[in-house]
Structures are given as structure tokens and as C-alpha cells.
Design a protein around this motif. Structure first.
Motif, PDB file in Angstrom:
ATOM      1  N   LEU A 229      13.910  49.167  24.065  1.00 10.46           N
ATOM      2  CA  LEU A 229      14.160  47.938  23.299  1.00 10.46           C
ATOM      3  C   LEU A 229      15.623  47.860  22.868  1.00 10.46           C
ATOM      4  O   LEU A 229      16.253  46.787  22.925  1.00 10.46           O
ATOM      5  CB  LEU A 229      13.251  47.894  22.070  1.00 10.46           C
ATOM      6  CG  LEU A 229      11.776  47.549  22.312  1.00 10.46           C
ATOM      7  CD1 LEU A 229      10.987  47.688  21.020  1.00 10.46           C
ATOM      8  CD2 LEU A 229      11.639  46.133  22.879  1.00 10.46           C
ATOM      9  N   GLU A 230      16.154  48.982  22.449  1.00 17.27           N
ATOM     10  CA  GLU A 230      17.551  49.034  22.022  1.00 17.27           C
ATOM     11  C   GLU A 230      18.479  48.678  23.169  1.00 17.27           C
ATOM     12  O   GLU A 230      19.441  47.896  23.004  1.00 17.27           O
ATOM     13  CB  GLU A 230      17.853  50.435  21.496  1.00 17.27           C
ATOM     14  CG  GLU A 230      19.270  50.628  20.994  1.00 17.27           C
ATOM     15  CD  GLU A 230      19.529  52.068  20.563  1.00 17.27           C
ATOM     16  OE1 GLU A 230      20.653  52.555  20.799  1.00 17.27           O
ATOM     17  OE2 GLU A 230      18.611  52.704  20.024  1.00 17.27           O
ATOM     18  N   GLU A 231      18.225  49.250  24.365  1.00 18.00           N
ATOM     19  CA  GLU A 231      19.075  48.958  25.514  1.00 18.00           C
ATOM     20  C   GLU A 231      18.895  47.524  25.984  1.00 18.00           C
ATOM     21  O   GLU A 231      19.847  46.882  26.433  1.00 18.00           O
ATOM     22  CB  GLU A 231      18.779  49.944  26.644  1.00 18.00           C
ATOM     23  CG  GLU A 231      19.207  51.372  26.324  1.00 18.00           C
ATOM     24  CD  GLU A 231      19.188  52.293  27.537  1.00 18.00           C
ATOM     25  OE1 GLU A 231      18.898  51.800  28.649  1.00 18.00           O
ATOM     26  OE2 GLU A 231      19.469  53.491  27.378  1.00 18.00           O
ATOM     27  N   SER A 233      18.303  44.981  24.140  1.00 14.82           N
ATOM     28  CA  SER A 233      18.962  44.061  23.200  1.00 14.82           C
ATOM     29  C   SER A 233      20.434  43.847  23.531  1.00 14.82           C
ATOM     30  O   SER A 233      20.998  42.798  23.204  1.00 14.82           O
ATOM     31  CB  SER A 233      18.817  44.593  21.768  1.00 14.82           C
ATOM     32  OG  SER A 233      19.556  45.800  21.607  1.00 14.82           O
ATOM     33  N   SER A 234      21.054  44.808  24.159  1.00 15.20           N
ATOM     34  CA  SER A 234      22.475  44.686  24.494  1.00 15.20           C
ATOM     35  C   SER A 234      22.720  44.487  25.987  1.00 15.20           C
ATOM     36  O   SER A 234      23.874  44.434  26.429  1.00 15.20           O
ATOM     37  CB  SER A 234      23.230  45.929  24.017  1.00 15.20           C
ATOM     38  OG  SER A 234      22.705  47.099  24.646  1.00 15.20           O
ATOM     39  N   CYS A 235      21.640  44.378  26.765  1.00 17.20           N
ATOM     40  CA  CYS A 235      21.777  44.263  28.225  1.00 17.20           C
ATOM     41  C   CYS A 235      22.131  42.828  28.617  1.00 17.20           C
ATOM     42  O   CYS A 235      21.455  41.875  28.208  1.00 17.20           O
ATOM     43  CB  CYS A 235      20.477  44.697  28.896  1.00 17.20           C
ATOM     44  SG  CYS A 235      20.559  44.691  30.697  1.00 17.20           S
ATOM     45  N   LYS A 241      17.222  43.431  31.879  1.00 17.44           N
ATOM     46  CA  LYS A 241      16.715  43.237  30.526  1.00 17.44           C
ATOM     47  C   LYS A 241      15.194  43.082  30.554  1.00 17.44           C
ATOM     48  O   LYS A 241      14.481  43.702  29.748  1.00 17.44           O
ATOM     49  CB  LYS A 241      17.350  41.997  29.910  1.00 17.44           C
ATOM     50  CG  LYS A 241      16.971  41.750  28.443  1.00 17.44           C
ATOM     51  CD  LYS A 241      17.580  40.453  27.944  1.00 17.44           C
ATOM     52  CE  LYS A 241      17.311  40.233  26.475  1.00 17.44           C
ATOM     53  NZ  LYS A 241      18.162  41.064  25.616  1.00 17.44           N
ATOM     54  N   LEU A 245      12.346  45.618  28.854  1.00 15.38           N
ATOM     55  CA  LEU A 245      11.316  45.139  27.932  1.00 15.38           C
ATOM     56  C   LEU A 245       9.927  45.560  28.398  1.00 15.38           C
ATOM     57  O   LEU A 245       9.064  45.922  27.586  1.00 15.38           O
ATOM     58  CB  LEU A 245      11.402  43.612  27.793  1.00 15.38           C
ATOM     59  CG  LEU A 245      12.628  43.096  27.032  1.00 15.38           C
ATOM     60  CD1 LEU A 245      12.708  41.576  27.126  1.00 15.38           C
ATOM     61  CD2 LEU A 245      12.598  43.544  25.572  1.00 15.38           C
TER      62      LEU A 245
END
Length: 841
Positions: A229-231, A233-235, A241, A245
Motif C-alpha cells: 500500500l505504501e509503495e 501510494s507513491s507509484c 500501482k 494494490l
């Protein structure tokens, strides 16, 4: 007739990128697990060992660094670096500290290790002195057993220095109910206990450890969900992306809960596979019948249109890549015996169900397709063959063999099923067998087989017959009489049997000592949670919790001993061309050939060290003279000619591997000298010993510790591998060799037999070549052979790969019960593969 989907699927570009990234750098040793393990152990010293193990596992999974590699669809990595490895000081550690400065440059399986990692491990290792399983096992061994190990009669190095592996857990159970289901089962068992029960303490502690371990696995997956989720959010890449998810969604659910889709099942499978190898350093954690337990999820998704066959194949290909991401560092000597960075993760396709019905399915074909796409050694793909195996499946497997990557290996249901029933398995369980590691059969989710428990060199007891139990000036075995006084072959053969029996007893002592040490110091609650009937019995696998318990050490050198004993029988006792005394002298002199330069240097140093230890001074000239004698044999031209004549006589004696009834029947009796005595012994878990006849690749390094043998084999050269004929001695073609090997009793060697053959690529060309190849396998299996595996690569290709390794980075070959990148193997092992007889139809 059932139709099978044998359509080839184009490889996704993603897989090429994943493979390239995986092999971009040398594998690296990391210290995170060892540091966290030690940190936890220091905090729990007053608690029972089973609780300490669970809490350490929990602590490791809570804090070990996690990463999602670029392009991954299946996530979960034991290390930050691709193909990196963690270390396991609870089993052994001193060998690694001794090799800190050489492990990156050694010839077999080198690893990079940073100065910072060395520093951390050096501090960690201070805690473990006197606390390892290897140290406790050594303390439990009889002095005679330790002496036999020191003199290279056998080596129990696998579990001696490492964790327990060689197992297939109940993957289908985790896919079905998840670890939440296991926790409920353990909690129910705990609730049924009474404090007054005589085994309450042990049972309660074990069940508590199971719950802690399973919850740790769930929480670990949730860490990946959060990271994804963290990755995401910035992808900035929309497609990636969406993938992140979906990864997050999967990891939030599995392996805690049961899988509801094929993608979830794939992710759940991988967490199980990877985490087992975080808990313990035991290798050969084998996925088993992947095509069977994964099929219901695939079938449901295909029927509903939830997944395409192409995406399902891509997910499987991703798992195949991940299986090559796992790695393990071994000591230098063991690395020679297991060369190729292999973890022996055996995945098998095809075969029968418990009712005896063939269950080859779409995933069986796709498993073969995945190995074609990935082109890497892992998984060690196998296929089950019986008279109900579809021809289309055999053709698909043969096409994979033709690629030259040494996959798949072929196994005979008609031998393995009855062999397992004879060992106490139910018919239903035996029909559902899978293969562990190299060639070892077991019932998944119910067995602690302790396969690959030791390497027993059958050539060394013959040396002890000639020396009357002496080795390097030390009496290490029983006295069976001076060979000069033996008047019949029966007397000589009886002496060999006595030496074998004595050393087999010492092997059992060593293995049992190691077995007990693991139960006392390193029980594995996470592994045990997935093996029946550990929860029901309230004990770990290491304490006998499994339904089926075995110990399976393997013997090797069948071909050498057959040809050696048969040559003695003919030349000494029947044709009377020489005496045993003369044969003994010839062996001592290595048939007048002298020694290899490296071996001569080693022998020289040993002689010099003995002289120094006895108080003698040795000059440089004397050292040079000793070396010259060792190198050249130190004999006259006339003596050399005498030995040449003896080698010529030996060469004329019929050899095992050429379909000669008298020799092959003799080979069967020679094999019995190992297989029959061994099965009379029991292990500490209440199970039986069972023999295997395979060497992994130890026939090369252990051959380097073995003197000349009466079959004409020179000192310190490789011993024959598995049940295969000696290299170059099977001169009558592949069918004749198969006919010879089939005459061995493969049923009694229920821990597995290994039969290697090498073909020139032209032999499998075209449809006719594949059909001939399949006919060879069928004919061998009809005669009750158990296993076959193949290299399909020319001698010229292998020789060129030795000279120009940079041009053959992706050349995969069959080594023993596994495949490996050819350029990753030691020179001696490469030479052994090149020397194997190149067959053609």
C-alpha cells in the motif's frame, strides 16, 4: 478420452526481467535473522525450548527487513539481496566464521559477505558457543562413530550442521483454512487439556508455540500488505500501482485465511514455502504435488472467467522465479557435495490419486511450461509415470528434457507405491506420494522422513578389508583378517559384509545422536503445525509427532563395488591371474599412476605433518623428494608396465551396465550389503531406517578421499554416481544400461534410487527421437526401475563452457538429483558430468 490443454503459452516479458535481476550479482550473506534470533534467545533463557523457538520466530518476522522486488506479482523475500541467504547459528556457526575471508572466492557456491555483516556475526556467535545442535550431537556420538566420520567412511553433514528439512507440509490445508484455522485447531486441543494430565506440560507448551508461530506468519504477511500500500501510494505507473494494490489485498488475507482465488492460493503457497526456510536452514522443502492442491482454485477461476490461462501461467512462472531466490550457504566441504546453490525444492506433476485414478491436469502441463519459460534449476521438477499416464503428458515432459536443462526427473508409480506400502504407509497415502529433494518419496503432510541423513561411501569398507580395519595407521574398524590368508571369494566377500555392517552401525549411532540433538535444542513448531499428527499428539516433528517417521541415509558406489568385487572374483579366485597380495600392492601404488598434483601436495603435507608430530626434522629436500614420489608413483618403468598390464586385464572383465546377467545379478547382491542391514535399525522418533542409493554430487568430493579401487578406478577420482554404471563403462547403449540398473532391487531402496543418463541432443531430435526416448523410460519402468533423469547436452558444448563460461551463463545441467547452472559448479564436478557416457539411440 480426456483431452488435455497442451497449447504453449508465450513467456511474459516480466519473467525475463525477473530472472535477469535475480542473477545480476553474486549471492550475499545477510545477518538480520541471526541477530534477531540471538536477541530473542537472550530474552527467553528461562523458558522451555519450544516456547523460545516460537518467540524467536515471532521476533524475526516482526523485525526482519522486507522488500518487494521490481516487477514481482508474488511477494515475500527472506533477504534484501536477490538470492541472498540468512544464517542459522543455532545449528552451527564456527565453519562460517572460519571462512569469512574465503567464502567469496571458493570454487563451489561463493557468497559475498560484507565487513559489517562479518562484524555483526562475530558478535552474535559469541553467544552460541556450546549451544548448537551440532555440538550436542557430537557429544552424544560414540567415539567410534566420530572416528569413522573423521576417516571419511561416511558423513552425516546434512543435519549435523543444518536444520531439519526434506519435508513436504500440508499446503492444501493452509490454502483451505489458513493459519487462522490452524490456530483454532491448536486452541481447541489446548482447551481439552487438563492440568493434571501426565503430559500436560509438553503438550501445552507445544500448542502454545504453534499458535505463536502461526500468528507470527499472519502478522508477517500483513507487513507486506502495508508495504505494498505504501509503495502504491507513491507509484506513478498506473499498471504497477494496480498490481501493488492487488498484492496488498492478497497479503491482507492470506495465508491467515483460506484462499478464494488462484492468485491468492499462489501468494499463500509462497508465504508457506519461504517462511519454512526462515524458521530452519533445512533444505529440500519440497512443494510436492503443486498441480493437485492448486488445481481447484485454478479450475474455479477459469470456469468463472476470473482468470485467463495466460495470467495463471504468468503467476506460476513468478513462483518458479521465486523458488530460485531462496538460497543457503554451506561450509566449503558441503558446498562441494551440494554444488550449484541448490535447495532441492522438488515439485512433482502427474500421477494417481488415492483411488488409483490418473489425475494429470492442466496445471501438470503448465508446470512443465513454467520450467521452459524460466529455464532455471528450481523447482527441481519431477513427473510421475505409470501405465495410466497420458501420452501427451509424456511428450510434453520429453520436450522439456530435450531443452537440456536436466528437467524433469521421471518416477515410477509401479515401484514407489508398493515400496512405501511395504514401509507401513496406507495404500491411499502411498498413491499420493511426492518426491523430496533429489529422489526421496514420502506422503506429504504426514511424514518426517529425515531423508538424505548421511552419505555412506561403499568403497571405503572395501579398503578396510584390504587393510584389516586400519586407516592412516589407525585401527578404525574391526579386524576381518589379512587378505593374504583368504582362500576363497566367499571368505573375502564375507569380510566386506562384516566391514559394511560395522560401519553401518556407526552411521546409525551418528544419525541418532543428531536426531536427539535437534529434538532437544531446535524443535520447529511452525513446521510441525503443518504436519499430521503433531497437534493431535502434542509434540513437534523432531519429537516424533508425524504419522510416518523414517531416517534415510544413502549409500553410493554400487557400480564401483560391483565391478571391483567381480574383478577380484574372476582374476584372483577363478582365473588365478594374480593374488590378493598383488592386488593389495597395486591399490596401494595406485596402479603405478602416481597422484594428481594437488592430491600429491596434500599427501605430502600429511606425511610431513606426521613426521613432524613424531619429533623428526624434515628438510626442504626431503619434502621435495616425498612430493616427487607421490606425484610419480616412485616406481621403475618395469613396475609401471606391470600395473598397465593389470589395468588391461581389469578392463577386459565384464562391467555393470551392459546387460550381462551374471554381473547384474551380482550387483543386486552387492547393493544388499547396504540396503538390508540398514533396514533393521530404528530411530529415536520410533521410525525405521530405509536405504537410499544416490549421492547428490558427493561422489566427487568423497571420491577425492578414496583410494584406488579394484575396478581400475584411480585414487582420489570420482566414485560412480547413484545406481548408474561407472562413467564410460556402459558401452552397449542406453537400453543395455537401463536393463542392468533395473535388475537392482529398487523396492528395498525405498528412500530412492538415482539413475543418470546423458544423451547427445541429436538423439532426441524430431518426433521420432522423443518417441524413442519415451520408449526407453517405459521399458525401464516396466522392468521395475524406480527413477531416471537425463542430461541432453553435447560433450563439446560442456568443454566449451569450461573454457568460455561467460558465453554459457544460462547453461543448466543435471548434476545428481537436481539441476544447476553449469558454470556455478566446481571444476571437478564439471569434469565428472563431462565424463559420463554420451548415449544415442
Amino acid at each position: 478420452m480426456k483431452k488435455y490443454n497442451d497449447m504453449e503459452i508465450t513467456k511474459s516479458p516480466r519473467i525475463t526481467k525477473l530472472v535477469e535481476a535475480l542473477y545480476a550479482n553474486m549471492p550475499e550473506i545477510e545477518a538480520d535473522r541471526a541477530y534477531l534470533l540471538t536477541e530473542s534467545y537472550k530474552q527467553t533463557e528461562a523458558e522451555p525450548i519450544i516456547i523460545r523457538r516460537a518467540k524467536a520466530f515471532e521476533h524475526i518476522l516482526k523485525y526482519i527487513p522486507i522488500t518487494i522486488r521490481e516487477n514481482e506479482l508474488i511477494v515475500g523475500s527472506a533477504t534484501k539481496a536477490p538470492r541472498g541467504c540468512q544464517v542459522f547459528p543455532e545449528f552451527s556457526y564456527s565453519w562460517l566464521e572460519e571462512e569469512f575471508d574465503t567464502i567469496s572466492t571458493r570454487t563451489s557456491d561463493p557468497f559475498f559477505i560484507s565487513d559489517e555483516t562479518k562484524k555483526i556475526l562475530h558478535e552474535v556467535y559469541k553467544y552460541w558457543q556450546g549451544k548448537t545442535t551440532s555440538e550436542l550431537a557430537t557429544a552424544y556420538m560414540a567415539p567410534e562413530a566420530k572416528q569413522a566420520i573423521d576417516h571419511n567412511i561416511f558423513t552425516p553433514g546434512n543435519y549435523f550442521y543444518n536444520g531439519v528439512g526434506h519435508v513436504t507440509v500440508s499446503y492444501e490445508k493452509i490454502l483451505s483454512v489458513g493459519y487462522e484455522g490452524i490456530i483454532k485447531e491448536a486452541q481447541a486441543a489446548m482447551d481439552s487439556l487438563k492440568a493434571s494430565d501426565m503430559d500436560y506440560v509438553k503438550r501445552h507448551g507445544f500448542l502454545e508455540a504453534v499458535i505463536t508461530s502461526c500468528q507470527a506468519a499472519i502478522d508477517y504477511a500483513h507487513r507486506y500488505a502495508e508495504l505494498a500500500l505504501e509503495e502504491a501510494s507513491s507509484c506513478q505507473d498506473t499498471a504497477r500501482k494496480a498490481e501493488l494494490l492487488l498484492i496488498a489485498e492478497n497479503c491482507a488475507k492470506v495465508p491467515g485465511k483460506g484462499a478464494a482465488s488462484f492468485y491468492e492460493a499462489c501468494q499463500s503457497f509462497w508465504f508457506v514455502q519461504m517462511l519454512l526456510q526462515v524458521e530452519s536452514s533445512g533444505h529440500s522443502i519440497s512443494p510436492g504435488r503443486f498441480d493437485q492442491y492448486m488445481y481447484p482454485y485454478y479450475e474455479a477461476d477459469i470456469k468463472t472467467g476470473r482468470i485467463t490461462r495466460e495470467f495463471a501461467q504468468e503467476l506460476m512462472d513468478c513462483i518458479w522465479v521465486k523458488l530460485n531466490d531462496l538460497n543457503k550457504a554451506r561450509d566449503a566441504a558441503s558446498a562441494e557435495g551440494f554444488a550449484g546453490y541448490s535447495l532441492f525444492q522438488n515439485l512433482i506433476a502427474g500421477g494417481q490419486n488415492k483411488e488409483g485414478v490418473d489425475v494429470t491436469n492442466d496445471l501438470s502441463f503448465m508446470s512443465i511450461e513454467a520450467s521452459m519459460h524460466v529455464g532455471l534449476p528450481q523447482p527441481s521438477l519431477s513427473v510421475r509415470v505409470w501405465n495410466g499416464t497420458p501420452f501427451e503428458f509424456m511428450m510434453k515432459a520429453a520436450k522439456l528434457t530435450r531443452t537440456g536443462i536436466g528437467l524433469p526427473a521421471y518416477y515410477n508409480d509401479e515401484v514407489i507405491i508398493p515400496a512405501l506400502v511395504n514401509r507401513g504407509l496406507t495404500l491411499a497415502d502411498a498413491r499420493e506420494y511426492n518426491i523430496i529433494g533429489c529422489v526421496e518419496p514420502q506422503k506429504a503432510g504426514k511424514t518426517d522422513g529425515w531423508h538424505d541423513a548421511a552419505f555412506f561411501n561403499m568403497c571405503r569398507p572395501l579398503e578396510l578389508v584390504f587393510s584389516n580395519g586400519m586407516d592412516k595407521g589407525v585401527q578404525i574398524s574391526i579386524q576381518t583378517g589379512e587378505v593374504e590368508n583368504m582362500n576363497s571369494f566367499e571368505e573375502f566377500f564375507e569380510a566386506y559384509q562384516k566391514q559394511m555392517n560395522y560401519m553401518i552401525g556407526l552411521l546409525v549411532n551418528a544419525d541418532n545422536a543428531i536426531d536427539v540433538a535437534h529434538a532437544e535444542r531446535c524443535p520447529l513448531p511452525f513446521l510441525s503445525s503443518m504436519i499430521e499428527d503433531c497437534i493431535g499428539r502434542g509434540k513437534s516433528v523432531q519429537e516424533g509427532g508425524a504419522v510416518y517417521n523414517f531416517t534415510g541415509p544413502q549409500g553410493f558406489g554400487i557400480a564401483n563395488m560391483t565391478d571391483s568385487l567381480y574383478a577380484i572374483k574372476k582374476l584372483v579366485f577363478e582365473e588365478k591371474k594374480l593374488t590378493l597380495s598383488q592386488y593389495k600392492k597395486a591399490l596401494e601404488m595406485n596402479y603405478g599412476k602416481g597422484l594428481d598434483k594437488n592430491v600429491a601436495e596434500k599427501v605430502t603435507m600429511e606425511i610431513v605433518q606426521k613426521l613432524v608430530n613424531s619429533g623428526q626434522k624434515v628438510t626442504e629436500k626431503e619434502i621435495a623428494d616425498i612430493f616427487t614420489i607421490a606425484l610419480n608413483g616412485g616406481i621403475s618403468k618395469e613396475e609401471k608396465q606391470k600395473y598397465e598390464n593389470l589395468l588391461d586385464m581389469i578392463a577386459e572383465i565384464p562391467k555393470y551396465g551392459n546387460d550381462i546377467a551374471e554381473v547384474d545379478e551380482f550387483a543386486r547382491e552387492v547393493a544388499y550389503t547396504y540396503t538390508k542391514p540398514l533396514e533393521t535399525y530404528r530411530n529415536p522418533r520410533g521410525g525405521q531406517y530405509q536405504a537410499g542409493l544416490y549421492p547428490v554430487s558427493a561422489n566427487v568430493p568423497l571420491g577425492a578421499q578414496t583410494g584406488a579401487t579394484p575396478d581400475g578406478r584411480l585414487a582420489f577420482t570420482p566414485v560412480a554416481d547413484g545406481v548408474s554404471p561407472s562413467s564410460g563403462k556402459d558401452t552397449h547403449g542406453p537400453t543395455a544400461a537401463a536393463n542392468s540398473v533395473a535388475k537392482l532391487d529398487h523396492f528395498i531402496a525405498s528412500n530412492g534410487t538415482l539413475f543418470n543418463q546423458k544423451f547427445h541432443p541429436s538423439a532426441l531430435s524430431g518426433v521420432k527421437g522423443l518417441e524413442n526416448f519415451i520408449s526407453l523410460i517405459r521399458a525401464y519402468f516396466d522392468q521395475k526401475g524406480s527413477h531416471m533423469q537425463f542430461n541432453v547436452v553435447s560433450r563439446d558444448t560442456l568443454l566449451d563452457a569450461q573454457k568460455h563460461p561467460e558465453n554459457y551463463k544460462s547453461l543448466v545441467v543435471r548434476v545428481a538429483g537436481y539441476s544447476a547452472l553449469f558454470t556455478s559448479l566446481s571444476r571437478s564436478l564439471q569434469d565428472d558430468i563431462i565424463a559420463r557416457t554420451e548415449q544415442g539411440f
